[in-house]
Design a protein around this motif. Structure first.
Motif, PDB file in Angstrom:
ATOM      1  N   ALA A  82       8.694   5.355  16.873  1.00 38.91           N
ATOM      2  CA  ALA A  82       9.816   5.786  16.040  1.00 38.91           C
ATOM      3  C   ALA A  82      10.490   4.614  15.318  1.00 38.91           C
ATOM      4  O   ALA A  82      10.805   4.717  14.128  1.00 38.91           O
ATOM      5  CB  ALA A  82      10.838   6.547  16.877  1.00 38.91           C
ATOM      6  N   LEU A  83      10.722   3.509  16.014  1.00 33.10           N
ATOM      7  CA  LEU A  83      11.445   2.391  15.397  1.00 33.10           C
ATOM      8  C   LEU A  83      10.719   1.806  14.189  1.00 33.10           C
ATOM      9  O   LEU A  83      11.336   1.600  13.134  1.00 33.10           O
ATOM     10  CB  LEU A  83      11.753   1.320  16.441  1.00 33.10           C
ATOM     11  N   PRO A  84       9.412   1.530  14.270  1.00 34.34           N
ATOM     12  CA  PRO A  84       8.726   1.029  13.065  1.00 34.34           C
ATOM     13  C   PRO A  84       8.733   2.054  11.925  1.00 34.34           C
ATOM     14  O   PRO A  84       8.801   1.675  10.759  1.00 34.34           O
ATOM     15  CB  PRO A  84       7.295   0.760  13.542  1.00 34.34           C
ATOM     16  N   GLU A  85       8.680   3.344  12.260  1.00 29.77           N
ATOM     17  CA  GLU A  85       8.731   4.369  11.216  1.00 29.77           C
ATOM     18  C   GLU A  85      10.069   4.327  10.486  1.00 29.77           C
ATOM     19  O   GLU A  85      10.128   4.463   9.257  1.00 29.77           O
ATOM     20  CB  GLU A  85       8.479   5.750  11.809  1.00 29.77           C
ATOM     21  N   ILE A  86      11.152   4.111  11.226  1.00 31.31           N
ATOM     22  CA  ILE A  86      12.475   4.010  10.609  1.00 31.31           C
ATOM     23  C   ILE A  86      12.539   2.765   9.720  1.00 31.31           C
ATOM     24  O   ILE A  86      13.009   2.835   8.580  1.00 31.31           O
ATOM     25  CB  ILE A  86      13.573   3.987  11.692  1.00 31.31           C
ATOM     26  N   ARG A  87      12.057   1.629  10.246  1.00 32.90           N
ATOM     27  CA  ARG A  87      12.045   0.403   9.438  1.00 32.90           C
ATOM     28  C   ARG A  87      11.211   0.607   8.169  1.00 32.90           C
ATOM     29  O   ARG A  87      11.565   0.126   7.098  1.00 32.90           O
ATOM     30  CB  ARG A  87      11.483  -0.766  10.246  1.00 32.90           C
ATOM     31  N   TRP A  88      10.088   1.320   8.309  1.00 35.19           N
ATOM     32  CA  TRP A  88       9.201   1.558   7.176  1.00 35.19           C
ATOM     33  C   TRP A  88       9.891   2.422   6.123  1.00 35.19           C
ATOM     34  O   TRP A  88       9.863   2.116   4.935  1.00 35.19           O
ATOM     35  CB  TRP A  88       7.928   2.225   7.672  1.00 35.19           C
ATOM     36  N   ASP A 142      -0.935  -7.021  -1.116  1.00 35.25           N
ATOM     37  CA  ASP A 142      -0.953  -6.511   0.254  1.00 35.25           C
ATOM     38  C   ASP A 142      -1.986  -5.396   0.421  1.00 35.25           C
ATOM     39  O   ASP A 142      -2.693  -5.329   1.428  1.00 35.25           O
ATOM     40  CB  ASP A 142       0.430  -6.004   0.668  1.00 35.25           C
ATOM     41  N   LEU A 143      -2.083  -4.514  -0.576  1.00 34.54           N
ATOM     42  CA  LEU A 143      -3.081  -3.434  -0.520  1.00 34.54           C
ATOM     43  C   LEU A 143      -4.496  -4.003  -0.453  1.00 34.54           C
ATOM     44  O   LEU A 143      -5.316  -3.554   0.352  1.00 34.54           O
ATOM     45  CB  LEU A 143      -2.958  -2.524  -1.746  1.00 34.54           C
ATOM     46  N   VAL A 144      -4.773  -4.976  -1.302  1.00 38.45           N
ATOM     47  CA  VAL A 144      -6.106  -5.589  -1.324  1.00 38.45           C
ATOM     48  C   VAL A 144      -6.412  -6.234   0.029  1.00 38.45           C
ATOM     49  O   VAL A 144      -7.511  -6.080   0.567  1.00 38.45           O
ATOM     50  CB  VAL A 144      -6.216  -6.610  -2.473  1.00 38.45           C
ATOM     51  N   PHE A 167      -8.704  -1.753   7.292  1.00 31.50           N
ATOM     52  CA  PHE A 167      -7.844  -0.599   7.531  1.00 31.50           C
ATOM     53  C   PHE A 167      -8.503   0.639   6.947  1.00 31.50           C
ATOM     54  O   PHE A 167      -9.232   0.569   5.959  1.00 31.50           O
ATOM     55  CB  PHE A 167      -6.472  -0.790   6.855  1.00 31.50           C
ATOM     56  N   SER A 168      -8.245   1.774   7.545  1.00 30.58           N
ATOM     57  CA  SER A 168      -8.756   3.017   6.971  1.00 30.58           C
ATOM     58  C   SER A 168      -7.897   3.360   5.752  1.00 30.58           C
ATOM     59  O   SER A 168      -6.730   2.966   5.681  1.00 30.58           O
ATOM     60  CB  SER A 168      -8.731   4.141   8.007  1.00 30.58           C
ATOM     61  N   TYR A 215      -3.785   2.063   4.179  1.00 35.24           N
ATOM     62  CA  TYR A 215      -3.697   0.963   3.225  1.00 35.24           C
ATOM     63  C   TYR A 215      -2.247   0.622   2.886  1.00 35.24           C
ATOM     64  O   TYR A 215      -1.883  -0.536   2.801  1.00 35.24           O
ATOM     65  CB  TYR A 215      -4.435   1.289   1.919  1.00 35.24           C
ATOM     66  N   VAL A 216      -1.430   1.629   2.659  1.00 29.33           N
ATOM     67  CA  VAL A 216      -0.062   1.385   2.209  1.00 29.33           C
ATOM     68  C   VAL A 216       0.809   0.838   3.341  1.00 29.33           C
ATOM     69  O   VAL A 216       1.521  -0.134   3.175  1.00 29.33           O
ATOM     70  CB  VAL A 216       0.555   2.665   1.606  1.00 29.33           C
TER      71      VAL A 216
END
Length: 138
Positions: free
Chosen positions: A35-41, A55-57, A64-65, A69-70
């Motif tokens: 939950a915490l990383p989702e909130i930060r995200w 960053d995407l590249v 990453f699948s 990517y995002v």
């Protein structure tokens, strides 16, 4: 130097904490870890377009699948093995973190006189010795 003198206490404390974790981690801890990383995200500041593309590249090249990517490493994902929960994966990792599987490193100038070898690139003096069972059997 006090840390150097008490290095065995540090090792003992580390494995005591790992043992406590092996005895059980409440389920809410895993939920909070997601939950915490989702909130930060969700509330992260916007990045520049060029930084975002770079960053995407990087994520594409890091394996990453596509659905990740995002977000990259910003979010905690469930284990990728089918049928295994985060709690079970954590138990597997904790089971491997044992004193007999660990490599202990103590770096200090005070050890220089006892060094018996030197590494090939920079000539840094070092010494290796087995850990006495008494150091980890407390």
């Amino acid at each position: 130097p006090e840390g150097l003198r008490r290095r065995d206490d540090v090792v003992e404390a580390l494995f005591a904490v790992l043992q406590k974790l092996r005895e059980g981690i409440p389920g809410y801890v895993f939920e909070e870890c997601q939950a915490l990383p989702e909130i930060r995200w969700r509330f992260a500041e916007k990045r520049s377009s060029s930084r975002f593309v770079l960053d995407l590249v990087d994520r594409m090249q890091d394996g990453f699948s596509p659905q990740d990517y995002v977000s990259g490493r910003a979010l905690v994902f469930p284990p990728t093995r089918p049928g295994i929960t985060a709690a079970a994966a954590t138990r597997e990792v904790l089971a491997m973190l044992t004193p007999d599987r660990a490599r202990y490193t103590a770096l200090a100038k005070e050890y220089a006189p006892r060094a018996k070898s030197s590494e090939q690139w920079y000539g840094t003096a070092y010494s290796q010795q087995p850990i006495l069972p008494s150091a980890v059997d407390h």
